[in-house]
Design a protein around this motif. Structure first.
Motif, short mmCIF file in Angstrom:
data_model
loop_
_atom_site.label_atom_id
_atom_site.label_comp_id
_atom_site.label_asym_id
_atom_site.label_seq_id
_atom_site.Cartn_x
_atom_site.Cartn_y
_atom_site.Cartn_z
N LEU A 170 6.69 12.60 0.87
CA LEU A 170 6.72 11.81 2.10
C LEU A 170 7.24 12.70 3.23
O LEU A 170 8.32 13.27 3.12
CB LEU A 170 7.63 10.60 1.94
CG LEU A 170 7.19 9.54 0.92
CD1 LEU A 170 8.21 8.41 0.86
CD2 LEU A 170 5.83 8.99 1.27
N ARG A 171 6.42 12.83 4.27
CA ARG A 171 6.89 13.60 5.43
C ARG A 171 7.98 12.80 6.14
O ARG A 171 7.85 11.60 6.33
CB ARG A 171 5.73 13.85 6.40
CG ARG A 171 4.64 14.75 5.85
CD ARG A 171 3.73 15.26 6.96
NE ARG A 171 3.23 14.22 7.83
CZ ARG A 171 2.20 13.43 7.54
NH1 ARG A 171 1.57 13.56 6.40
NH2 ARG A 171 1.79 12.52 8.40
N VAL A 221 -3.82 0.66 -2.63
CA VAL A 221 -3.23 -0.67 -2.83
C VAL A 221 -2.52 -0.67 -4.19
O VAL A 221 -3.11 -0.32 -5.21
CB VAL A 221 -4.32 -1.77 -2.82
CG1 VAL A 221 -3.70 -3.13 -3.13
CG2 VAL A 221 -5.04 -1.78 -1.49
N GLY A 252 -2.29 5.58 0.62
CA GLY A 252 -3.36 4.69 1.05
C GLY A 252 -3.96 3.86 -0.07
O GLY A 252 -5.02 3.26 0.10
N ILE A 259 0.87 -1.18 0.00
CA ILE A 259 0.00 0.00 0.00
C ILE A 259 0.90 1.22 0.00
O ILE A 259 1.82 1.32 0.83
CB ILE A 259 -0.90 0.00 1.26
CG1 ILE A 259 -1.74 -1.28 1.31
CG2 ILE A 259 -1.79 1.23 1.29
CD1 ILE A 259 -2.37 -1.54 2.66
N ASP A 260 0.66 2.14 -0.91
CA ASP A 260 1.54 3.30 -0.96
C ASP A 260 1.15 4.31 0.13
O ASP A 260 0.14 4.14 0.83
CB ASP A 260 1.60 3.92 -2.36
CG ASP A 260 0.33 4.64 -2.77
OD1 ASP A 260 -0.50 4.98 -1.89
OD2 ASP A 260 0.17 4.90 -3.97
N ALA A 261 1.97 5.33 0.26
CA ALA A 261 1.76 6.29 1.35
C ALA A 261 0.49 7.10 1.18
O ALA A 261 0.05 7.77 2.11
CB ALA A 261 2.96 7.22 1.46
N LEU A 272 0.53 5.86 8.91
CA LEU A 272 1.59 5.87 7.91
C LEU A 272 1.28 6.79 6.74
O LEU A 272 2.16 7.08 5.94
CB LEU A 272 1.80 4.44 7.38
CG LEU A 272 2.15 3.38 8.42
CD1 LEU A 272 2.28 2.01 7.76
CD2 LEU A 272 3.42 3.73 9.17
N ARG A 273 0.04 7.22 6.67
CA ARG A 273 -0.39 8.00 5.50
C ARG A 273 0.49 9.25 5.33
O ARG A 273 0.68 10.02 6.26
CB ARG A 273 -1.85 8.38 5.64
CG ARG A 273 -2.46 8.83 4.34
CD ARG A 273 -3.97 8.88 4.41
NE ARG A 273 -4.50 9.17 3.11
CZ ARG A 273 -5.31 8.39 2.42
NH1 ARG A 273 -5.70 7.25 2.95
NH2 ARG A 273 -5.73 8.72 1.23
N GLY A 274 0.99 9.42 4.16
CA GLY A 274 1.83 10.57 3.86
C GLY A 274 3.25 10.45 4.39
O GLY A 274 4.08 11.34 4.19
N ARG A 275 3.54 9.34 5.07
CA ARG A 275 4.88 9.17 5.66
C ARG A 275 5.63 7.98 5.09
O ARG A 275 6.83 8.07 4.83
CB ARG A 275 4.77 8.99 7.17
CG ARG A 275 4.23 10.20 7.92
CD ARG A 275 4.09 9.89 9.40
NE ARG A 275 5.35 9.43 9.95
CZ ARG A 275 5.45 8.41 10.81
NH1 ARG A 275 4.38 7.77 11.20
NH2 ARG A 275 6.62 8.05 11.26
N LYS A 276 4.94 6.86 4.96
CA LYS A 276 5.63 5.64 4.55
C LYS A 276 4.72 4.78 3.68
O LYS A 276 3.49 4.81 3.83
CB LYS A 276 6.02 4.80 5.78
CG LYS A 276 7.06 5.44 6.68
CD LYS A 276 7.34 4.54 7.87
CE LYS A 276 8.27 5.19 8.88
NZ LYS A 276 9.61 5.43 8.35
N HIS A 277 5.34 4.00 2.82
CA HIS A 277 4.62 2.94 2.14
C HIS A 277 4.55 1.75 3.11
O HIS A 277 5.35 1.65 4.04
CB HIS A 277 5.34 2.52 0.86
CG HIS A 277 5.68 3.68 -0.03
ND1 HIS A 277 4.71 4.52 -0.56
CD2 HIS A 277 6.87 4.17 -0.47
CE1 HIS A 277 5.30 5.45 -1.30
NE2 HIS A 277 6.62 5.27 -1.25
N ALA A 278 3.61 0.86 2.88
CA ALA A 278 3.45 -0.28 3.78
C ALA A 278 3.43 -1.57 2.98
O ALA A 278 2.83 -1.64 1.91
CB ALA A 278 2.15 -0.15 4.57
N LEU A 321 -2.79 1.86 9.64
CA LEU A 321 -2.45 2.35 8.31
C LEU A 321 -2.54 3.87 8.27
O LEU A 321 -1.73 4.54 7.62
CB LEU A 321 -3.38 1.72 7.26
CG LEU A 321 -3.09 2.12 5.81
CD1 LEU A 321 -1.70 1.64 5.40
CD2 LEU A 321 -4.15 1.58 4.87
N ALA A 323 -7.11 1.38 0.21
CA ALA A 323 -6.99 0.33 1.22
C ALA A 323 -7.88 0.64 2.42
O ALA A 323 -7.96 1.80 2.84
CB ALA A 323 -5.53 0.22 1.68
#
Lengths: 143, 44
Positions: free
Chosen positions: A52-53, A20, A18, A14-16, B26-32, B23, B8
């Protein structure tokens, strides 16, 4: 998760934002191609066009904190894995008492015994590997 | 099956350190990446 079609050995990226970007699942007889999954993750990260923060700064580790470990010890190995995963390499001093007589003497002086692994932080020794890892995560990990 | 390109659903799981990570955190900070496996010492 089975309602979502995820059975054994599912992998979801899942990217940052949100969204998929990748979802795959293999059954019990199959194997995940981790090299392909890693390549896909790198492709997704490179293609992400949002900002990305950065992580918040990790809290400072108290002065004088030391992590004592020894060779051929599963508990020390577990603690060192956490040390690596938390990127503490240049922030927390690690002393291998199997290879450093001075380190062993220091451990004995600080704790009254030579038991490793041991994390000494704020002057207090922690000997249980699970407690050490939990402390490293709580006190030293980036938020 | 969750489909690529879709939003997601939010969820919270424990990471390998035992921390609960949502989740949304992590939004705006990292991929998961979620990697499920049935048991240790089984094929990857």
């Amino acid at each position: 998760m089975s309602k979502l079609g995820i059975t054994d050995r599912a992998t979801v990226i899942i990217d940052a934002g949100g969204v998929v970007r990748y979802a795959a699942s293999v059954g019990p007889s199959g194997e995940r191609d981790m090299a392909a999954v890693v390549a896909e993750a790198e492709r997704i990260a490179a293609a992400y066009d949002g900002e990305l923060r950065p992580d918040e700064a990790a809290p400072p580790i108290p002065a004088g904190a030391r992590l004592f470990v020894k060779n051929n010890c599963g508990f020390s190995t577990a603690v060192l894995a956490a040390f690596d995963n938390l990127h503490l390499g240049d922030r927390l001093q690690v002393i291998n008492v199997s290879e450093s007589p001075d380190g062993l003497a220091e451990l004995e002086a600080l704790t009254g015994k030579g038991q490793a692994p041991c994390l000494v932080i704020d002057g207090e020794p922690l000997h249980e590997s699970k407690a050490i890892i939990a402390c490293l995560v709580e006190r030293c990990a980036p938020c | 099956m969750i489909k690529p390109g879709t939003e997601a659903p939010d969820f919270a799981l424990n990471d390998h350190f035992g921390r609960t990570i949502a989740l949304a955190d992590l939004r705006g900070r990292k991929h998961a990446m979620l990697v499920f496996y049935p048991l240790d010492f089984t094929p990857t």
